[in-house]
Design a protein around this motif. Structure first.
Motif, PDB file in Angstrom:
ATOM      1  N   ILE A   1       0.801  -1.224   0.000  1.00 35.21           N
ATOM      2  CA  ILE A   1       0.000   0.000   0.000  1.00 35.21           C
ATOM      3  C   ILE A   1       0.832   1.270   0.000  1.00 35.21           C
ATOM      4  N   LYS A   2       2.145   1.134   0.107  1.00 38.25           N
ATOM      5  CA  LYS A   2       2.993   2.323   0.063  1.00 38.25           C
ATOM      6  C   LYS A   2       2.890   2.955  -1.322  1.00 38.25           C
ATOM      7  N   ASN A   3       2.839   4.274  -1.361  1.00 33.14           N
ATOM      8  CA  ASN A   3       2.689   5.015  -2.603  1.00 33.14           C
ATOM      9  C   ASN A   3       3.760   4.619  -3.622  1.00 33.14           C
ATOM     10  N   HIS A   4       3.349   4.329  -4.833  1.00 34.15           N
ATOM     11  CA  HIS A   4       4.220   3.970  -5.959  1.00 34.15           C
ATOM     12  C   HIS A   4       4.972   2.657  -5.751  1.00 34.15           C
ATOM     13  N   GLU A   5       4.440   1.770  -4.945  1.00 33.32           N
ATOM     14  CA  GLU A   5       5.057   0.446  -4.781  1.00 33.32           C
ATOM     15  C   GLU A   5       4.210  -0.565  -5.533  1.00 33.32           C
ATOM     16  N   TYR A   6       4.800  -1.195  -6.537  1.00 27.93           N
ATOM     17  CA  TYR A   6       4.058  -2.114  -7.402  1.00 27.93           C
ATOM     18  C   TYR A   6       4.534  -3.555  -7.271  1.00 27.93           C
ATOM     19  N   ARG A   7       5.583  -3.761  -6.494  1.00 25.64           N
ATOM     20  CA  ARG A   7       6.080  -5.120  -6.302  1.00 25.64           C
ATOM     21  C   ARG A   7       5.159  -5.874  -5.347  1.00 25.64           C
ATOM     22  N   VAL A   8       5.425  -7.161  -5.192  1.00 22.46           N
ATOM     23  CA  VAL A   8       4.622  -8.009  -4.316  1.00 22.46           C
ATOM     24  C   VAL A   8       5.566  -8.950  -3.559  1.00 22.46           C
TER      25      VAL A   8
ATOM     26  N   ASP B   1      -7.996  -9.663   6.423  1.00 22.39           N
ATOM     27  CA  ASP B   1      -8.108 -11.122   6.437  1.00 22.39           C
ATOM     28  C   ASP B   1      -6.731 -11.772   6.425  1.00 22.39           C
ATOM     29  N   VAL B   2      -5.840 -11.263   5.593  1.00 25.13           N
ATOM     30  CA  VAL B   2      -4.487 -11.812   5.497  1.00 25.13           C
ATOM     31  C   VAL B   2      -3.766 -11.679   6.834  1.00 25.13           C
ATOM     32  N   PHE B   3      -3.789 -10.486   7.426  1.00 28.71           N
ATOM     33  CA  PHE B   3      -3.108 -10.268   8.700  1.00 28.71           C
ATOM     34  C   PHE B   3      -3.707 -11.125   9.814  1.00 28.71           C
ATOM     35  N   ALA B   4      -5.024 -11.243   9.839  1.00 33.05           N
ATOM     36  CA  ALA B   4      -5.697 -11.976  10.925  1.00 33.05           C
ATOM     37  C   ALA B   4      -5.480 -13.482  10.848  1.00 33.05           C
ATOM     38  N   LYS B   5      -5.319 -14.020   9.651  1.00 32.22           N
ATOM     39  CA  LYS B   5      -5.290 -15.475   9.483  1.00 32.22           C
ATOM     40  C   LYS B   5      -3.904 -16.059   9.231  1.00 32.22           C
ATOM     41  N   SER B   6      -2.870 -15.228   9.191  1.00 33.07           N
ATOM     42  CA  SER B   6      -1.542 -15.712   8.813  1.00 33.07           C
ATOM     43  C   SER B   6      -0.582 -15.754   9.986  1.00 33.07           C
ATOM     44  N   ASP B   7       0.281 -16.782   9.966  1.00 31.29           N
ATOM     45  CA  ASP B   7       1.341 -16.906  10.965  1.00 31.29           C
ATOM     46  C   ASP B   7       2.547 -16.056  10.592  1.00 31.29           C
ATOM     47  N   MET B   8       2.736 -15.869   9.292  1.00 30.39           N
ATOM     48  CA  MET B   8       3.843 -15.058   8.802  1.00 30.39           C
ATOM     49  C   MET B   8       3.319 -14.159   7.686  1.00 30.39           C
ATOM     50  N   ILE B   9       3.716 -12.903   7.722  1.00 29.02           N
ATOM     51  CA  ILE B   9       3.358 -11.918   6.704  1.00 29.02           C
ATOM     52  C   ILE B   9       4.600 -11.649   5.853  1.00 29.02           C
ATOM     53  N   VAL B  10       4.441 -11.725   4.530  1.00 32.15           N
ATOM     54  CA  VAL B  10       5.549 -11.454   3.613  1.00 32.15           C
ATOM     55  C   VAL B  10       5.207 -10.199   2.823  1.00 32.15           C
ATOM     56  N   LYS B  11       6.088  -9.183   2.942  1.00 29.34           N
ATOM     57  CA  LYS B  11       5.897  -7.893   2.266  1.00 29.34           C
ATOM     58  C   LYS B  11       7.197  -7.475   1.593  1.00 29.34           C
ATOM     59  N   VAL B  12       7.090  -6.508   0.713  1.00 36.91           N
ATOM     60  CA  VAL B  12       8.272  -5.903   0.108  1.00 36.91           C
ATOM     61  C   VAL B  12       8.721  -4.721   0.957  1.00 36.91           C
ATOM     62  N   LYS B  13       7.801  -3.849   1.292  1.00 36.56           N
ATOM     63  CA  LYS B  13       8.125  -2.622   2.024  1.00 36.56           C
ATOM     64  C   LYS B  13       7.800  -2.758   3.508  1.00 36.56           C
ATOM     65  N   GLU B  14       8.341  -1.829   4.283  1.00 41.00           N
ATOM     66  CA  GLU B  14       8.067  -1.804   5.718  1.00 41.00           C
ATOM     67  C   GLU B  14       6.570  -1.591   5.953  1.00 41.00           C
TER      68      GLU B  14
ATOM     69  N   GLN C   1       3.167  -0.095   6.903  1.00 41.26           N
ATOM     70  CA  GLN C   1       2.673   1.272   7.017  1.00 41.26           C
ATOM     71  C   GLN C   1       1.871   1.399   8.313  1.00 41.26           C
ATOM     72  N   PRO C   2       1.655   2.632   8.791  1.00 39.82           N
ATOM     73  CA  PRO C   2       0.991   2.809  10.088  1.00 39.82           C
ATOM     74  C   PRO C   2      -0.315   2.023  10.265  1.00 39.82           C
ATOM     75  N   ASN C   3      -1.162   1.965   9.242  1.00 36.11           N
ATOM     76  CA  ASN C   3      -2.409   1.216   9.425  1.00 36.11           C
ATOM     77  C   ASN C   3      -2.172  -0.292   9.414  1.00 36.11           C
ATOM     78  N   GLU C   4      -0.993  -0.745   8.972  1.00 34.33           N
ATOM     79  CA  GLU C   4      -0.650  -2.168   9.034  1.00 34.33           C
ATOM     80  C   GLU C   4      -0.053  -2.534  10.390  1.00 34.33           C
ATOM     81  N   TRP C   5       0.615  -1.583  11.042  1.00 38.47           N
ATOM     82  CA  TRP C   5       1.215  -1.865  12.354  1.00 38.47           C
ATOM     83  C   TRP C   5       0.190  -2.455  13.302  1.00 38.47           C
TER      84      TRP C   5
END
Length: 102
Positions: free
Chosen positions: A9-16, A63-76, A78-82
């Protein structure tokens, strides 16, 4: 282990965080993978490519955050993800914290 990949969700981030190929590897090693719908759009991988690799598609990042044991992201995260991260959950990401002292 359930591995989750939310859309960046970081601005201009298109990777996954996970490609369909990496999903296949997790599945082959006995893990479950949950990918947020549209997460691979920036790399040209649609939800069907992730389904074909064995992932389950989640409607929301929550849903992803609530149901996963590990989260895989490209970027750090963001505040609403913390707030969605929880004790005991693994975060696998490439942190570039210098521009964000918080």
């Amino acid at each position: 282990m359930r591995v989750g990949c939310p859309k960046e969700i970081k601005n201009h981030e298109y990777r996954v965080g996970l490609t369909p190929g990496s999903v296949r590897e997790y599945i082959a090693h006995g893990h479950e993978v949950l990918v947020e719908t549209g997460a691979g759009a920036g790399i040209g991988a649609d939800d069907n490519a992730y389904r074909a690799a064995g992932a389950t598609i989640a409607k929301t990042a929550a849903d992803v955050f609530a149901k996963s044991d590990m989260i895989v992201k490209v970027k750090e995260p963001q505040p609403n993800e913390w707030a969605q991260l929880r004790d005991g959950q693994i975060l696998y990401t490439y942190l570039h914290l210098a521009p964000d002292p918080e």
